[in-house]
Design an enzyme around this catalytic site. Structure first.
Site, PDB file in Angstrom:
ATOM      1  N   GLU A   1       3.180   1.924  11.338  1.00 26.78           N
ATOM      2  CA  GLU A   1       2.242   2.743  12.111  1.00 26.78           C
ATOM      3  C   GLU A   1       2.970   3.790  12.959  1.00 26.78           C
ATOM      4  OE1 GLU A   1      -1.079   1.854  12.004  1.00 26.78           O
ATOM      5  OE2 GLU A   1      -1.076  -0.230  11.334  1.00 26.78           O
TER       6      GLU A   1
ATOM      7  N   ILE B   1       0.829  -1.219   0.000  1.00 23.26           N
ATOM      8  CA  ILE B   1       0.000   0.000   0.000  1.00 23.26           C
ATOM      9  C   ILE B   1       0.856   1.259   0.000  1.00 23.26           C
ATOM     10  CG2 ILE B   1      -2.016  -1.057   1.039  1.00 23.26           C
ATOM     11  CD1 ILE B   1      -1.065  -0.126   3.773  1.00 23.26           C
ATOM     12  N   GLY B   2       2.109   1.090  -0.402  1.00 22.44           N
ATOM     13  CA  GLY B   2       3.030   2.219  -0.407  1.00 22.44           C
ATOM     14  C   GLY B   2       4.121   2.062   0.637  1.00 22.44           C
TER      15      GLY B   2
ATOM     16  N   ARG C   1       2.149  -5.459  10.306  1.00 27.41           N
ATOM     17  CA  ARG C   1       2.259  -6.907  10.250  1.00 27.41           C
ATOM     18  C   ARG C   1       2.852  -7.469   8.964  1.00 27.41           C
ATOM     19  NH1 ARG C   1      -1.116  -9.897   7.422  1.00 27.41           N
ATOM     20  NH2 ARG C   1      -0.840 -11.690   8.781  1.00 27.41           N
TER      21      ARG C   1
ATOM     22  N   GLY D   1       6.330  -0.302   0.539  1.00 27.41           N
ATOM     23  CA  GLY D   1       7.498  -0.929  -0.065  1.00 27.41           C
ATOM     24  C   GLY D   1       7.581  -2.417   0.183  1.00 27.41           C
TER      25      GLY D   1
ATOM     26  N   ALA E   1      13.752  -8.470  11.592  1.00 28.66           N
ATOM     27  CA  ALA E   1      13.027  -7.238  11.244  1.00 28.66           C
ATOM     28  C   ALA E   1      11.839  -7.036  12.175  1.00 28.66           C
ATOM     29  CB  ALA E   1      12.539  -7.315   9.798  1.00 28.66           C
TER      30      ALA E   1
ATOM     31  N   GLY F   1       8.114  -4.674  12.397  1.00 27.60           N
ATOM     32  CA  GLY F   1       7.191  -3.833  11.628  1.00 27.60           C
ATOM     33  C   GLY F   1       7.177  -2.438  12.205  1.00 27.60           C
TER      34      GLY F   1
END
Lengths: 757, 323
Positions: free
Chosen positions: A709, A475-476, A518, A478, A704, A706
């Site tokens: 947000e 959704i942008g 997520r 990447g 990694a 997330g």
């Protein structure tokens, strides 16, 4: 698209910098978003929306609209399934409307103008009902009721630990303050869009969704379809920020119209519709009471929040977990009333309730620190949770887990050093002459990430090229690139050999979608698993060809090699062509966190502002966003996410409040001119400094975490705290307008001169 | 938007002959940056659009006896960048450069800019207000953060134009044609207060077209500035703006023009501020006094009292920048 060399010797791809693999496709227009797709015979749809905040439809006549040449289908609430949309109390259309902008009829025609004209020919009789817009008002006796069971959806995460009343008695100082974040626009550049195509009993839908599988679930329910008879494709999505994380009414409306017309139908929202009906960021009003001891510890915190869910939203909608996961607090109580009102429907938006909670909590902590004469940063360092501290694993607040890999202190220390916290004037507003006052503020945040089911499939073709399919969407953020980099790292196949199929429910295993920090942690682990599955199959095929055991093999740059033997190697393409069959690997994971361990993704923001005491203008002089990002997969993308999220958070300090007229419930500023989202001229990216704190996760792929947000959370609190430090004016409502600043500074004329309406 | 007919007139006379006796049935369109928005939002539903941007009578920046003649169809971008305007009427170039965005300045014309309709969100959301033929101003007891503090009532719109305050400061004249008849109106008389006419913002008759602006050269030795305060840094209308032009000789202000935008239903000439300044040295004290005088008589609504100190500050700073 060469990726720069990796600093980490054991990793070749993960941790490098580089552009998105689809960047050229996106900027040259070859990437097809839903609105770009044209199908033969496709019709265009428009939706008729309520002008009233609360009304019953007592009569509707569509005959004139149906008779208009070019109109191919008209539907009303009478044609809509009486099933709630996934995660909501809303039917796709209903005979009772509960907010201005709610759709109750729709038209499909050969062109948009005809559809628009047809809408104006539909005759409707409303019986207007009393309405309520404020969440506290909505809970009072005698308030207009939206539903038979009342306006209270329920309480979100009620936490009680110890006794707050006891804690306040024990405290050396207690303050209570009220904070408010209004209903705010969520910010997707691409408005909601859906194209429905029926082929016999099968529905194919292109739509702008974060979670194609949730849309899939809703469509199969609304139309009673088998899973196989429904395919959802969200290949390219122009932002979602949570508003597209759940199925929306537009998808079902498009499918109903397409079914009735017997032709494919495209429904794309206008900007005004996107603002009025995209399930936007919810209003929160917070009563915060905090008690502290002279030793700087937090003795008690009592949070009472009223969450304005709007008409229908019933899924998420609480505050975040700052009170339970970020600070050690002896006595804690949180009450969160989730209330339905007759304003635009809401939903999760970047951070869900985290930015609001961060604004309330990190403001009240700043207030009490200032009252006690403490350095607000020292106060936070005294109270933040560190590794080994107890934290709740579930929703109850019972501290049954142990915090691990927590980088909050790293973020605070690195951020403070970068901004120069030691320059902060300890006495707010003091010692500054002239109209412009400078001040420094900070806020701390946190979030979890990586929950739910995820799946991915990796296929190696006979020529050694790789196709990777997953049903979450880019959704942008990447993710198309970072997920490919994970597979590339595992396989030893360069990124240039990859093709990705994103967001297609027919091509990929089930995945919960892209939301809540997520995608990288969940879909990423599924991708890692699928790639390892492939790699084992490659080694099994190559072992006899190289006269070696599979365990002796490795692959780099698409060449399978025998470790320690420079002579024995074979190109992947040759292995594959000799094998004669493609290799398919799949990965499926459920949840990212296990056992007693709880891992979070904290961050800290620091800002220096300049407040013009004569004009009320607040300017950002320097801004530092420091975030625990785990192992960065692609540093360029990490920085892009942090910078974009930071600016989006700053936008909330300046404007973007949806303004409703209390007399009729209408939104007055549902357009870019009046809503005033910032432009590049407002927040210069050059004053924003990004610190990606490398602090590896125990669960995510290659460590990694997330982080999409989080950068959106602390802006409001950090800027409010800096404005206070600059001027001594405490702002407890966002956005921070000229009126708020000037009023706070007491420069307004006496109220007696004010002529009120 | 609804269907409309579209006739491309060859001459000004052709264009004027297509206009009727009532507003809104036939509408002129030049750059269209305001008109198209109104049509798409169904604020006005004309039967016919008459394009005028191509008319040769409306083109060009030419010298006149007293200054410049600027064709009404001249693009805002061209005005902002014109060397001759920068030299002879710099405040106009500055104001034109503050309009909207580069895209809007490259479509919008000076004639359209002074004739644009209000940006009041009640008007734009099609409330039945004075501007739509009704008898109520919904902002008066409503959401009036961006509304008038001066000359308000019965309508509380603010005039949204950036170039209008600059043109008032310069003492421009509006040339108007109905095809058969031409007239000239001093720009200060071109705009009307709501008490004069709550439906309209100017004296233009339904069959008239603004053809040209006669802009006298700024007085020799004068200095001028246009300052605009917005919520965001661009693509916004003024919370408050000021076009200020002063002539200082021997350390004393000889002449001052101070005109406000964004605070009143028409460009507001702050005469009291001018009086406060003339005969004084241009310094902190006189600039502050002028700022205070500028908002004399201000009657803010419930939510726009901030505009009073904001306007004071903007006027003061604009003047000090000319010292």
């Amino acid at each position: 698209m060469a990726q720069q060399q990796n600093q980490n010797a054991t990793l070749n791809v993960v941790g490098t910098r580089g552009p998105n693999i689809d960047a050229i496709a996106r900027v040259t227009g070859t990437a097809k978003y839903t609105g770009d797709i044209e199908l033969p015979g496709m019709l265009h749809a428009r939706v008729l929306r309520s002008p009233h905040p609360h009304a019953r439809i007592v009569g509707i006549d569509t005959s004139k609209a149906e008779a208009l040449p070019g109109v191919k289908a008209v539907i009303t609430y009478k044609d809509a399934p009486k099933l709630p949309i996934w995660g909501s109390r809303q039917f796709v259309m209903n005979d009772r409307v509960r907010f201005v902008g709610e759709g109750f009829a729709a038209v499909a025609a050969t062109d948009l103008e005809t559809a628009d004209r047809a809408l104006r020919l539909i005759q409707v009789q409303f019986e207007q009902l009393p309405f309520v817009m404020d969440p506290e008002e909505a809970l009072k006796p005698g308030a207009p009721q939206l539903f038979p069971d009342g306006n209270l959806e329920g309480q979100a995460r009620a936490v009680t630990r110890g006794s707050v009343e006891q804690g306040f008695k024990e405290s050396d100082r207690v303050i209570e303050r009220v904070y408010r974040c209004p209903t705010m626009w969520s910010g997707s550049m691409e408005p909601h869009a859906a194209i429905a195509l029926w082929e016999g009993a099968k529905l194919t839908m292109w739509c702008s969704a974060q979670s194609p599988n949730r849309v899939h679930m809703n469509m199969t329910q609304q139309f009673d379809l088998s899973d196989a008879n429904c395919r959802i494709i969200s290949s390219y999505v122009g932002g979602g920020f949570g508003t597209k994380s759940a199925p929306h009414v537009d998808e079902t409306i498009a499918a109903l119209l397409a079914k009735k017309a017997g032709r494919p139908v495209k429904l794309q929202y206008t900007r005004e519709e996107e603002i009025l009906d995209s399930n936007t960021r919810f209003e929160v009003k917070m009563y915060m009471r905090v008690g502290v001891m002279k030793d700087m510890s937090i003795r008690a915190l009592d949070v009472r929040a009223y969450i304005n869910q709007g008409a229908y939203h019933s899924r998420l909608g609480g505050l975040g977990n700052h009170a339970t996961h970020l600070y050690n607090i002896t006595h804690l109580r949180t009450q969160q009333f989730r209330v339905h009102t007759n304003i635009a429907n809401t939903g999760p938006t970047r951070g869900v309730g985290d930015p609001q909670e961060c604004f309330g909590l990190d403001s009240v902590l700043d207030e009490i620190a200032n009252e006690m004469g403490w350095d607000p940063m020292a106060f936070r360092l005294k109270n933040i949770k560190r590794n080994g501290d107890p934290v709740p694993r579930g929703q109850t607040g019972v501290e049954d887990g142990v915090l691990i890999n927590q980088g909050a202190e790293l973020c605070i220390n690195q951020g403070a050093a970068r901004l120069g916290w030691n320059r902060r004037n300890p006495t707010p507003g003091a010692g500054q002459s002239g109209p412009k006052a400078r001040g420094i503020g900070m806020a701390v945040t946190e979030r979890g990430g990586g929950a739910g089911l995820a799946g991915a499939e990796v296929k190696i073709n006979l020529d050694g090229s790789v196709v990777m399919s997953f049903a979450s969407t880019d959704i942008g953020t990447g993710s198309r690139t970072t997920l490919s980099m994970i597979a590339s790292e595992v396989l030893g196949v360069p990124l240039s050999k990859f093709l990705t199929v994103a967001g297609d429910t027919e091509a990929a295993p089930y995945d919960g979608g892209s939301q809540g920090n997520r995608t990288l942690q969940s879909t990423g682990r599924a991708v890692e698993q699928a790639a390892r599955d492939c790699l084992q199959q490659v080694f099994a095929a190559a072992a006899p060809l190289l006269k070696a055991m599979p365990a002796e093999l490795e692959m780099r740059d698409s060449v399978v090699r025998v470790r320690g033997d420079a002579q024995r190697m074979m190109a992947l393409s040759e292995v594959m062509s000799r094998r004669g069959r493609s290799i398919v690997g799949d990965g499926n994971v459920a949840g990212a966190q296990t056992g007693m361990n709880v891992e979070r993704t904290p961050g800290a923001h620091f800002v220096e502002v300049e407040v013009d005491r004569e004009t009320g203008k607040v300017r950002i002089l320097k801004y530092v966003s420091a975030h625990d990002v785990g192992q960065p997969i692609n540093l360029t993308i990490v920085e892009n996410q942090l910078e974009g999220g930071t600016i989006q958070g700053l936008a909330l300090t300046q404007a973007e409040e949806m303004r409703f007229d209390p007399r009729d419930g209408k939104c007055l500023n549902a357009n870019f001119l009046d809503l005033k989202p910032p432009t590049m001229m407002d927040f210069d990216p050059r004053v924003i400094d990004i610190i990606a704190v490398d602090n590896k996760s125990a669960f995510g792929p290659f460590g990694a975490k997330g982080l999409g947000e989080n950068p959106n959370h602390p802006g409001m609190a950090a800027v409010a705290n800096a404005i206070y430090n600059a001027t001594g004016v405490r702002l407890r409502e966002v956005p921070f307008t000229r009126a708020d600043v000037l009023q706070g500074l007491g420069q307004q004329r006496p109220a007696a001169q004010t002529a009120r309406g | 938007m609804d269907n409309f007919s579209y006739a491309r007139p060859a001459t000004l006379r052709d264009a004027a002959s297509q206009l009727g006796r009532e507003h809104n049935r036939v509408m002129l369109i030049a750059g269209g940056t305001d008109v198209l928005g109104e049509l798409k939002d169904h604020l006005r539903e004309p039967e016919r659009l008459v394009p005028i941007r191509h008319l040769k009578e409306l083109q060009g920046i030419r010298p006149s006896r007293t200054g410049l003649r600027i064709g009404a169809a001249t693009l805002l971008a061209d005005i902002a960048e014109s060397d001759v305007i920068r030299q002879q009427a710099p405040v106009l170039a500055m104001a034109a450069g503050k309009v909207g965005t580069p895209q809007i300045r490259n479509m919008g014309t000076i004639g359209g800019n002074i004739c644009q309709r209000p940006r009041c969100w009640y008007y734009r959301n099609n409330y039945p207000c004075f501007k739509h033929g009704g008898n109520t101003c919904f902002s008066a007891a409503g959401e009036n953060d961006f509304h008038a503090i001066l000359e308000g009532g019965p309508s509380f719109i603010v005039h949204p134009s950036d170039t209008a305050p600059a043109l008032v400061a310069l003492g421009a004249t509006v040339r108007i044609s109905s095809g058969s008849r031409e007239r000239s109106v001093p720009i200060a008389e071109f705009f009307v207060t709501p008490r004069q006419d709550a439906r309209r913002e100017n004296v233009l008759q339904p069959n008239e077209i603004v053809t040209e602006l006669e802009v006298p050269s700024a007085p020799a030795g004068s200095k001028a500035i246009y300052v605009k305060e917005m919520v965001r840094e661009m693509w916004d209308f003024a919370l408050c703006s000021v076009a200020a032009m002063v002539t200082v000789q021997n350390g004393v202000v000889q002449n001052a023009r101070i005109v406000l935008g964004g605070v009143a239903p028409r460009p507001y000439r702050a005469a009291a501020a001018e009086t406060a300044l003339v005969g004084k040295a241009l310094d902190e004290a006189s600039a502050t006094a002028a700022g205070e005088a500028a908002v004399q008589g201000a009657r803010p609504l419930a939510k726009n009292a901030y505009k009073v100190p904001l306007t004071q500050a903007v006027v003061k700073r604009a003047l000090l920048s000319l010292a």
